[in-house]
Design a protein around this motif. Structure first.
Motif, PDB file in Angstrom:
ATOM      1  N   LEU A  77       0.930  -1.280   0.104  1.00 37.09           N
ATOM      2  CA  LEU A  77      -0.133   0.009  -0.051  1.00 37.09           C
ATOM      3  C   LEU A  77       0.943   1.156  -0.005  1.00 37.09           C
ATOM      4  N   ASN A  78       0.900   1.982  -1.049  1.00 36.75           N
ATOM      5  CA  ASN A  78       1.617   3.222  -1.290  1.00 36.75           C
ATOM      6  C   ASN A  78       1.026   4.297  -0.409  1.00 36.75           C
ATOM      7  N   MET A  79       1.702   4.967   0.013  1.00 37.60           N
ATOM      8  CA  MET A  79       1.324   6.252   1.022  1.00 37.60           C
ATOM      9  C   MET A  79       1.271   7.586   0.552  1.00 37.60           C
ATOM     10  N   GLY A  80       1.226   7.582  -0.596  1.00 36.01           N
ATOM     11  CA  GLY A  80       1.004   9.250  -1.019  1.00 36.01           C
ATOM     12  C   GLY A  80       1.238   9.385  -2.615  1.00 36.01           C
ATOM     13  N   THR A  81       0.503  10.215  -3.030  1.00 36.01           N
ATOM     14  CA  THR A  81       0.798  10.847  -4.341  1.00 36.01           C
ATOM     15  C   THR A  81       2.050  11.395  -4.749  1.00 36.01           C
ATOM     16  N   MET A  82       2.693  10.834  -5.845  1.00 31.77           N
ATOM     17  CA  MET A  82       4.095  11.553  -5.938  1.00 31.77           C
ATOM     18  C   MET A  82       4.584  11.451  -7.350  1.00 31.77           C
ATOM     19  N   ASN A  83       5.422  12.339  -7.964  1.00 27.30           N
ATOM     20  CA  ASN A  83       6.381  12.126  -9.215  1.00 27.30           C
ATOM     21  C   ASN A  83       7.234  10.626  -8.901  1.00 27.30           C
ATOM     22  N   PHE A  84       7.031   9.761  -9.813  1.00 26.01           N
ATOM     23  CA  PHE A  84       7.741   8.759 -10.002  1.00 26.01           C
ATOM     24  C   PHE A  84       8.544   8.699 -11.480  1.00 26.01           C
ATOM     25  N   GLY A  85       9.661   9.211 -11.401  1.00 24.04           N
ATOM     26  CA  GLY A  85      10.220   9.167 -12.366  1.00 24.04           C
ATOM     27  C   GLY A  85      11.554   8.307 -12.882  1.00 24.04           C
ATOM     28  N   PHE A  86      11.321   7.434 -14.088  1.00 21.56           N
ATOM     29  CA  PHE A  86      12.614   6.544 -14.355  1.00 21.56           C
ATOM     30  C   PHE A  86      12.700   6.760 -16.020  1.00 21.56           C
ATOM     31  N   TYR A  87      12.427   8.126 -16.572  1.00 21.59           N
ATOM     32  CA  TYR A  87      12.704   8.359 -17.974  1.00 21.59           C
ATOM     33  C   TYR A  87      14.074   8.442 -18.194  1.00 21.59           C
ATOM     34  N   PRO A  88      15.099   8.854 -17.110  1.00 16.50           N
ATOM     35  CA  PRO A  88      16.497   8.677 -17.417  1.00 16.50           C
ATOM     36  C   PRO A  88      17.175   7.313 -17.882  1.00 16.50           C
ATOM     37  N   ILE A  89      16.443   6.344 -17.603  1.00 18.94           N
ATOM     38  CA  ILE A  89      16.710   4.887 -18.205  1.00 18.94           C
ATOM     39  C   ILE A  89      16.713   5.060 -19.784  1.00 18.94           C
ATOM     40  N   LEU A  90      16.115   5.829 -20.363  1.00 21.38           N
ATOM     41  CA  LEU A  90      15.816   5.993 -21.888  1.00 21.38           C
ATOM     42  C   LEU A  90      17.199   6.157 -22.402  1.00 21.38           C
ATOM     43  N   ASP A  91      18.279   6.753 -21.631  1.00 20.50           N
ATOM     44  CA  ASP A  91      19.690   6.997 -22.183  1.00 20.50           C
ATOM     45  C   ASP A  91      20.524   5.659 -22.127  1.00 20.50           C
ATOM     46  N   LYS A  92      20.098   4.820 -21.857  1.00 22.34           N
ATOM     47  CA  LYS A  92      20.815   3.398 -21.474  1.00 22.34           C
ATOM     48  C   LYS A  92      20.193   2.376 -22.344  1.00 22.34           C
ATOM     49  N   ILE A  93      18.985   2.655 -23.067  1.00 22.51           N
ATOM     50  CA  ILE A  93      18.477   1.627 -23.907  1.00 22.51           C
ATOM     51  C   ILE A  93      18.439   2.007 -25.626  1.00 22.51           C
ATOM     52  N   GLU A  94      19.181   1.239 -26.396  1.00 23.01           N
ATOM     53  CA  GLU A  94      19.253   1.423 -27.677  1.00 23.01           C
ATOM     54  C   GLU A  94      18.156   0.676 -28.576  1.00 23.01           C
ATOM     55  N   ASP A  95      17.739  -0.376 -28.192  1.00 24.78           N
ATOM     56  CA  ASP A  95      16.650  -1.183 -28.952  1.00 24.78           C
ATOM     57  C   ASP A  95      15.563  -1.632 -28.034  1.00 24.78           C
ATOM     58  N   PHE A  96      14.321  -1.363 -28.381  1.00 22.13           N
ATOM     59  CA  PHE A  96      13.330  -1.879 -27.556  1.00 22.13           C
ATOM     60  C   PHE A  96      12.681  -3.030 -28.022  1.00 22.13           C
ATOM     61  N   LYS A  97      12.311  -4.119 -27.232  1.00 21.70           N
ATOM     62  CA  LYS A  97      11.618  -5.457 -27.766  1.00 21.70           C
ATOM     63  C   LYS A  97      10.305  -5.251 -27.953  1.00 21.70           C
ATOM     64  N   PHE A  98       9.502  -4.456 -27.361  1.00 17.09           N
ATOM     65  CA  PHE A  98       8.036  -4.057 -27.555  1.00 17.09           C
ATOM     66  C   PHE A  98       7.826  -2.381 -27.806  1.00 17.09           C
ATOM     67  N   ASP A  99       6.794  -2.463 -28.759  1.00 15.79           N
ATOM     68  CA  ASP A  99       6.452  -0.694 -28.974  1.00 15.79           C
ATOM     69  C   ASP A  99       6.028  -0.076 -27.691  1.00 15.79           C
ATOM     70  N   TRP A 100       5.600  -0.427 -26.604  1.00 18.12           N
ATOM     71  CA  TRP A 100       4.811   0.066 -25.520  1.00 18.12           C
ATOM     72  C   TRP A 100       5.991   0.700 -24.565  1.00 18.12           C
ATOM     73  N   GLU A 101       7.208   0.101 -24.656  1.00 17.21           N
ATOM     74  CA  GLU A 101       8.154   0.262 -23.714  1.00 17.21           C
ATOM     75  C   GLU A 101       8.683   1.810 -23.635  1.00 17.21           C
ATOM     76  N   GLU A 102       9.014   2.400 -24.861  1.00 20.17           N
ATOM     77  CA  GLU A 102       9.376   3.831 -24.755  1.00 20.17           C
ATOM     78  C   GLU A 102       8.415   4.678 -24.425  1.00 20.17           C
ATOM     79  N   ASP A 103       7.403   4.639 -24.927  1.00 18.79           N
ATOM     80  CA  ASP A 103       6.447   5.708 -24.544  1.00 18.79           C
ATOM     81  C   ASP A 103       6.127   5.506 -22.878  1.00 18.79           C
ATOM     82  N   PHE A 104       6.277   4.268 -22.226  1.00 24.25           N
ATOM     83  CA  PHE A 104       5.705   3.999 -20.904  1.00 24.25           C
ATOM     84  C   PHE A 104       7.020   4.614 -20.277  1.00 24.25           C
ATOM     85  N   ILE A 105       8.112   4.332 -20.531  1.00 27.55           N
ATOM     86  CA  ILE A 105       9.198   5.004 -19.717  1.00 27.55           C
ATOM     87  C   ILE A 105       9.150   6.545 -19.896  1.00 27.55           C
TER      88      ILE A 105
END
Length: 309
Positions: free
Chosen positions: A110-138
């Motif tokens: 159970l999460n205890m609060g609304t928050m920013n939850f950023g993991f978009y910097p991971i994009l700099d480390k991924i060259e190819d995506f296996k699935f179309d949804w991944e890049e937009d999700f990140i």
């Protein structure tokens, strides 16, 4: 004084990491069940579970996705099963709650609060995506809000408590401890509390030793002897934060939900590998590892015979 036994939780797949980030991330029901069973054998007392679409690896909170691996894990192991109500930041709270409401596990996150939850910097480390949804999700985590309002938290508390499910209360910042304290004061959650402090998420508290100590001090002041403290460190912070928790008398959570690595630059090949590292760390300091039944007693759980799977 006898040292307390250490509860190791293993979060085996989560809803943030994507298949392109690691070939070892469990995706199918069979892979998730195997990962959970291996984690138990390695020393985990609790497994924290999400589900995914087996074709694309996308997070999926449909109860039908959970049922196959829940039954296998329960039949083949005594491990405590913890079902997420966090799901994915893209989902509504009602959608995230559905599996825990359906299967009524011993414990749910159970999460205890609304928050920013950023993991978009991971994009700099991924060259190819296996699935179309991944890049937009990140990329979407740059603008997306992880929604957990007071009303939504109360809804999860009331729904799960009605069936005797208890909570792994996930606190990503100091204010989340005060939110938990608010609900304690209203009588909506009872001790012993299982407080999972989360460090190193972009948008939450950092993973500096002072941050970890501050979280522990605040929880001690608010909850005294009425709680068990555990930590998870995101990414490279996983084991350093786990070590500090042990030194401060706490428990620890590992798993591929929280970090994909075993060592610097070395992908973990399994969840069990991380559990073994955590166990060896604890035992090197003279701690014993809690069994699932010992964890049940510590957290006052209802028992595996009272779940609905």
């Amino acid at each position: 004084m006898t040292k307390p036994k250490i509860i190791i939780t293993c979060a085996v797949t989560g809803g943030i990491h994507t298949p392109s980030m690691s070939p070892h991330l469990p995706i199918t029901a069979e892979e998730i069940a195997t990962a959970a069973l291996e984690a138990r054998e390695a020393g985990a007392a609790i497994v924290h579970l999400h589900a995914r679409d087996p074709e694309t690896g996308r997070p999926d909170q449909s109860p039908d996705r959970f049922e196959p691996f829940l039954k296998v894990i329960k039949q083949r192991s005594d491990v405590v099963i913890n079902i997420t109500t966090g799901g994915s930041p893209q989902m509504s709270v009602e959608e995230r709650l559905r599996p825990a409401a359906t299967f009524q596990p011993e414990i749910a996150s159970l999460n205890m609060g609304t928050m920013n939850f950023g993991f978009y910097p991971i994009l700099d480390k991924i060259e190819d995506f296996k699935f179309d949804w991944e890049e937009d999700f990140i990329e979407g985590s740059r603008s997306r809000i992880f929604h957990n309002s007071f009303a939504e938290i109360e809804h999860v508390l009331r729904t799960c408590s009605a069936s005797g499910t208890r909570f792994e209360v996930e606190c990503y910042d100091i204010g989340h401890l005060y939110t938990l304290h608010h609900f304690v004061g209203r009588g909506l959650i009872e001790p012993p509390f299982f407080v999972q402090s989360v460090f190193g998420i972009l948008g939450g508290i950092g993973a500096h030793p002072e941050d970890v100590a501050h979280m522990r001090r605040t929880a001690d002041r608010l909850f005294g002897d009425d709680y068990h403290w555990s930590v998870l460190g995101a990414g490279r912070h996983q084991m350093p934060v786990a070590l500090q928790s042990l030194l401060l008398g706490g428990n620890m959570r590992v798993g591929l939900e929280d970090s994909l690595f075993a060592n610097r630059g070395e992908l973990a090949t399994s969840n069990a590998q991380q559990v073994r590292i955590a166990r060896e760390l604890a035992e090197s300091l003279g701690f014993e590892i809690a069994t699932p039944d010992e964890a049940r007693a510590m957290l006052n759980l209802k028992g595996a015979d009272r779940v609905e799977f």
